[in-house]
Write a protein that holds these residues in place. Structure first.
Motif, PDB file in Angstrom:
ATOM      1  N   LEU A  79      -0.916 -10.762   6.476  1.00 44.85           N
ATOM      2  CA  LEU A  79      -1.911 -10.606   7.533  1.00 44.85           C
ATOM      3  C   LEU A  79      -1.333  -9.698   8.615  1.00 44.85           C
ATOM      4  O   LEU A  79      -0.169  -9.839   8.997  1.00 44.85           O
ATOM      5  CB  LEU A  79      -2.294 -11.962   8.137  1.00 44.85           C
ATOM      6  CG  LEU A  79      -2.887 -12.996   7.185  1.00 44.85           C
ATOM      7  CD1 LEU A  79      -1.783 -13.869   6.598  1.00 44.85           C
ATOM      8  CD2 LEU A  79      -3.900 -13.872   7.900  1.00 44.85           C
ATOM      9  N   LYS A  80      -2.151  -8.789   9.101  1.00 40.28           N
ATOM     10  CA  LYS A  80      -1.720  -7.839  10.122  1.00 40.28           C
ATOM     11  C   LYS A  80      -2.347  -8.198  11.454  1.00 40.28           C
ATOM     12  O   LYS A  80      -3.532  -8.521  11.534  1.00 40.28           O
ATOM     13  CB  LYS A  80      -2.112  -6.412   9.724  1.00 40.28           C
ATOM     14  CG  LYS A  80      -1.655  -5.356  10.714  1.00 40.28           C
ATOM     15  CD  LYS A  80      -2.082  -3.964  10.263  1.00 40.28           C
ATOM     16  CE  LYS A  80      -1.637  -2.902  11.256  1.00 40.28           C
ATOM     17  NZ  LYS A  80      -2.067  -1.540  10.847  1.00 40.28           N
ATOM     18  N   LEU A  81      -1.524  -8.155  12.506  1.00 45.24           N
ATOM     19  CA  LEU A  81      -2.007  -8.441  13.851  1.00 45.24           C
ATOM     20  C   LEU A  81      -2.831  -7.263  14.352  1.00 45.24           C
ATOM     21  O   LEU A  81      -2.383  -6.126  14.361  1.00 45.24           O
ATOM     22  CB  LEU A  81      -0.827  -8.686  14.785  1.00 45.24           C
ATOM     23  CG  LEU A  81      -1.153  -9.121  16.207  1.00 45.24           C
ATOM     24  CD1 LEU A  81      -1.894 -10.447  16.204  1.00 45.24           C
ATOM     25  CD2 LEU A  81       0.121  -9.226  17.035  1.00 45.24           C
ATOM     26  N   ASP A  82      -4.077  -7.536  14.786  1.00 41.70           N
ATOM     27  CA  ASP A  82      -4.991  -6.506  15.267  1.00 41.70           C
ATOM     28  C   ASP A  82      -5.330  -6.806  16.726  1.00 41.70           C
ATOM     29  O   ASP A  82      -6.283  -7.525  17.027  1.00 41.70           O
ATOM     30  CB  ASP A  82      -6.259  -6.478  14.411  1.00 41.70           C
ATOM     31  CG  ASP A  82      -7.170  -5.316  14.784  1.00 41.70           C
ATOM     32  OD1 ASP A  82      -6.770  -4.510  15.640  1.00 41.70           O
ATOM     33  OD2 ASP A  82      -8.272  -5.220  14.219  1.00 41.70           O
ATOM     34  N   ARG A  83      -4.530  -6.262  17.637  1.00 37.89           N
ATOM     35  CA  ARG A  83      -4.738  -6.535  19.059  1.00 37.89           C
ATOM     36  C   ARG A  83      -5.909  -5.738  19.625  1.00 37.89           C
ATOM     37  O   ARG A  83      -6.591  -6.198  20.549  1.00 37.89           O
ATOM     38  CB  ARG A  83      -3.480  -6.199  19.848  1.00 37.89           C
ATOM     39  CG  ARG A  83      -2.270  -7.045  19.467  1.00 37.89           C
ATOM     40  CD  ARG A  83      -1.089  -6.701  20.349  1.00 37.89           C
ATOM     41  NE  ARG A  83       0.099  -7.446  19.971  1.00 37.89           N
ATOM     42  CZ  ARG A  83       0.384  -8.654  20.398  1.00 37.89           C
ATOM     43  NH1 ARG A  83      -0.456  -9.263  21.218  1.00 37.89           N
ATOM     44  NH2 ARG A  83       1.491  -9.271  20.024  1.00 37.89           N
ATOM     45  N   SER A  84      -6.172  -4.531  19.090  1.00 38.95           N
ATOM     46  CA  SER A  84      -7.198  -3.676  19.684  1.00 38.95           C
ATOM     47  C   SER A  84      -8.578  -4.283  19.587  1.00 38.95           C
ATOM     48  O   SER A  84      -9.335  -4.325  20.547  1.00 38.95           O
ATOM     49  CB  SER A  84      -7.178  -2.307  18.997  1.00 38.95           C
ATOM     50  OG  SER A  84      -7.431  -2.464  17.599  1.00 38.95           O
TER      51      SER A  84
END
Length: 395
Positions: free
Chosen positions: A284-289
């Motif tokens: 899983l990739k962190l998507d802050r935007s």
């Protein structure tokens, strides 16, 4: 008078015999691997009396049976029956011989287990992620895993690991903290330190439920990948919408979101069986935007709603005052500079929010919660912003 003499005879002759009788422990020794009774197998009997322990030995006869006779009945003493076979000890403890139960049967079944992986199935493996606010070591998620195992044989399942016999191994991601494990036969979760998780007790025939809980820190990539020990019919990953993680896995497919305890979870699930011993990719990739943009849009929506409320209050407080003539002002071109910096998924989110906003505004006008003047002005602005968003998506 004759009946009285009969009672006295029973009291003085039969009761002492019952009190002074001896007991016995007997049984048979069966080897499930060879599917036969064992002949000449050494059997040991230990009597535990207060702080003393006495020992007797015997061997099984030609039919695989053994017998310990002339045992003194006692409600306080207890016996242990055991035998050693192929490097393992099989025992039955806390056997009691009393006057009321003087003939006790203790059968020992050897090799009554299997290590065949094909008899084991994971019917469902569900992984829940939950946010952990204000964690002392930075951002983290609380992971809950629920496994429904099925042993399809009539024997206990065991595995050998580093020279030890245990129930099974369950590999987990690296870097986890506060690991706790519970099984359906245990009422409480026990804190353990092993990874992979070691289930020490054999897996009994039928279904067994296992629950695993731990903390996992969030970096740019959260890796939940692991090796599935047994064939898995269904693996499911559920992520709350409040957690800004994007699934990057070829093994999972997006499903319809689920609402559990008033929390909406993005749901992902495997489309096919997972073979035993196969590695499953769960990254899983962190998507802050996207999460930051979503928060900004929600905040903007809240500000607009507050503006509506203030306008309505002023309008209601002055019912006799006619609406002032609206001065014509040149239409402003919607600010699209920040839209040009947004990606496709962000633009899709903006479009969905604009449409929802306009729909809600139409409902408020139909219910006469806003004046026609406010409705026309705000709706025109929102339509212009929606058109700008769609135009940006088409570039």
């Amino acid at each position: 008078m004759k009946r009285i003499w009969i009672y006295l005879f029973v009291i003085f002759w039969l009761v002492p015999d019952a009190i002074s009788q001896t007991g016995q422990i007997r049984g048979k020794i069966f080897d499930f691997r060879q599917n036969q009774l064992l002949v000449g197998q050494l059997i040991v009997l230990e009597r535990h009396q207060a702080e003393q322990t006495s020992r007797r030995e015997t061997e099984t006869d030609a039919e695989g049976h053994y017998r310990f006779q002339n045992l003194e009945p006692s409600s306080t003493d207890h016996y242990t029956v055991f035998t050693e076979f192929e490097g393992r000890t099989y025992r039955e403890e806390n056997v009691i011989v009393t006057n009321l139960a003087s003939n006790v049967t203790v059968d020992l079944n050897l090799n009554a287990f299997t290590s065949d992986l094909s008899v084991m199935r994971i019917l469902r493996h569900s992984i829940f992620l939950q946010p952990v606010p204000d964690h002392v070591h930075g951002e983290a998620v609380h992971v809950l895993e629920f496994l429904s195992l099925e042993n399809r044989s009539n024997l206990n399942f065991q595995q050998e690991f580093e020279g030890k016999i245990l129930g099974c191994l369950l590999p987990l991601p690296s870097g986890i903290e506060q690991l706790q494990v519970g099984i359906s036969t245990v009422e409480i979760m026990e804190e353990v330190a092993e990874n992979p998780v070691v289930i020490p007790a054999p897996i009994l025939p039928g279904k067994t439920n296992i629950q695993i809980s731990y903390l996992l820190h969030i970096n740019q990539v959260v890796d939940l990948s692991r090796l599935q020990q047994f064939q898995t019919e269904s693996l499911q990953l559920l992520i709350p919408e409040s957690v800004p993680l994007v699934v990057q896995s070829k093994d999972l497919e997006a499903k319809t979101p689920q609402t559990i305890h008033n929390t909406v979870y993005a749901t992902y699930e495997t489309a096919r069986l997972i073979a035993a011993g196969r590695a499953v990719q769960l990254q899983l990739k962190l998507d802050r935007s996207s999460s930051t943009l979503f928060i900004v849009l929600i905040a903007g929506l809240a500000i607009c709603i507050v503006g509506f409320v203030i306008t309505m209050v002023i309008h209601i407080q002055k019912p006799g005052q006619t609406d002032p003539v609206e001065l014509e002002t040149p239409d402003r071109q919607p600010d699209v500079s920040w839209l040009r910096k947004s990606n496709v998924s962000d633009l899709a989110a903006v479009k969905a929010i604009r449409l929802e906003f306009i729909t809600r505004l139409d409902e408020m006008r139909q219910q006469e919660k806003v004046s026609e003047r406010v409705y026309n002005r705000v709706r025109r602005e929102q339509v212009e912003r929606l058109e700008a968003t769609i135009a940006q998506m088409q570039e």
